[in-house]
Design a protein around this motif. Structure first.
Motif, PDB file in Angstrom:
ATOM      1  N   LYS A  50     -34.422  38.749  16.746  1.00  0.00           N
ATOM      2  CA  LYS A  50     -33.751  39.992  16.064  1.00  0.00           C
ATOM      3  C   LYS A  50     -32.370  39.344  15.533  1.00  0.00           C
ATOM      4  O   LYS A  50     -32.041  39.567  14.255  1.00  0.00           O
ATOM      5  CB  LYS A  50     -33.291  41.105  16.761  1.00  0.00           C
ATOM      6  N   GLU A  51     -31.536  38.682  16.345  1.00  0.00           N
ATOM      7  CA  GLU A  51     -30.331  38.128  15.732  1.00  0.00           C
ATOM      8  C   GLU A  51     -30.428  37.048  14.424  1.00  0.00           C
ATOM      9  O   GLU A  51     -29.774  37.110  13.353  1.00  0.00           O
ATOM     10  CB  GLU A  51     -29.467  37.139  16.933  1.00  0.00           C
TER      11      GLU A  51
ATOM     12  N   LYS B  20     -34.580  38.997  21.585  1.00  0.00           N
ATOM     13  CA  LYS B  20     -33.341  39.404  21.339  1.00  0.00           C
ATOM     14  C   LYS B  20     -32.639  38.320  20.277  1.00  0.00           C
ATOM     15  O   LYS B  20     -32.157  38.562  19.084  1.00  0.00           O
ATOM     16  CB  LYS B  20     -32.147  39.287  22.465  1.00  0.00           C
TER      17      LYS B  20
ATOM     18  N   SER C 112     -35.495  38.026  26.075  1.00  0.00           N
ATOM     19  CA  SER C 112     -34.537  37.100  25.427  1.00  0.00           C
ATOM     20  C   SER C 112     -34.893  36.451  24.018  1.00  0.00           C
ATOM     21  O   SER C 112     -34.273  36.277  23.125  1.00  0.00           O
ATOM     22  CB  SER C 112     -33.928  36.023  26.497  1.00  0.00           C
TER      23      SER C 112
END
Length: 151
Positions: A12-13, A9, A6
């Motif tokens: 990356k966002e 993730k 997580s």
């Protein structure tokens, strides 16, 4: 507690949303969403590098004990391992501070002194992204701590 998947993730966002050359500036509103994302990115990258270093240390330990034939070499190797393990322990504690800073970002409290409520300041946060106090509040805390230690 956030997992590495997580965290990756989210990282990356955040990187997708931030310009690659973005650096917080005093000319923009303090702790705007872009600044929060910048610090979130710094903290997540720092946490990721700590986990990678810990993984390398663990792999080295699993590769087997060091058997130096010379006693001086063995003592030196053991001292090096002791230093390495103490470093990893400090970094383990640092991960807790990084996680706390990430929670403060999510809560909208990041960048403000936990004692005075004043802005900590961009320069201090860039230098120490897990800072929870302004320089003045930190100095007062350390003076108080030193006085109580001396008693």
């Amino acid at each position: 507690m956030a997992t590495a998947a997580s965290d990756n993730k989210v990282l990356k966002e955040v990187k997708r949303d931030l310009a690659p050359d973005y650096v917080p500036s005093e000319d923009e509103p303090y702790m705007n969403p872009q600044q929060e994302n910048y610090f979130r990115m710094l903290l997540l990258e720092w946490k990721q590098s700590i986990h990678q270093a810990a993984g390398q240390t663990l792999q080295s330990l699993q590769d087997g004990p060091i058997r130096e034939p010379d006693l001086n070499d063995r003592a030196s190797s053991e001292t090096d391992w002791g230093i390495e393990l103490r470093t990893r322990d400090r970094q383990r504690k640092l991960i807790a501070k990084i996680d706390a800073a990430l929670r403060r970002i999510d809560a909208g409290e990041y960048g403000y002194c936990e004692v005075t409520g004043d802005p900590i300041g961009l320069k201090r946060l860039i230098a120490r992204p897990v800072a929870t106090m302004t320089v003045e509040a930190q100095e007062a805390h350390e003076r108080k701590e030193k006085i109580s230690r001396d008693d």
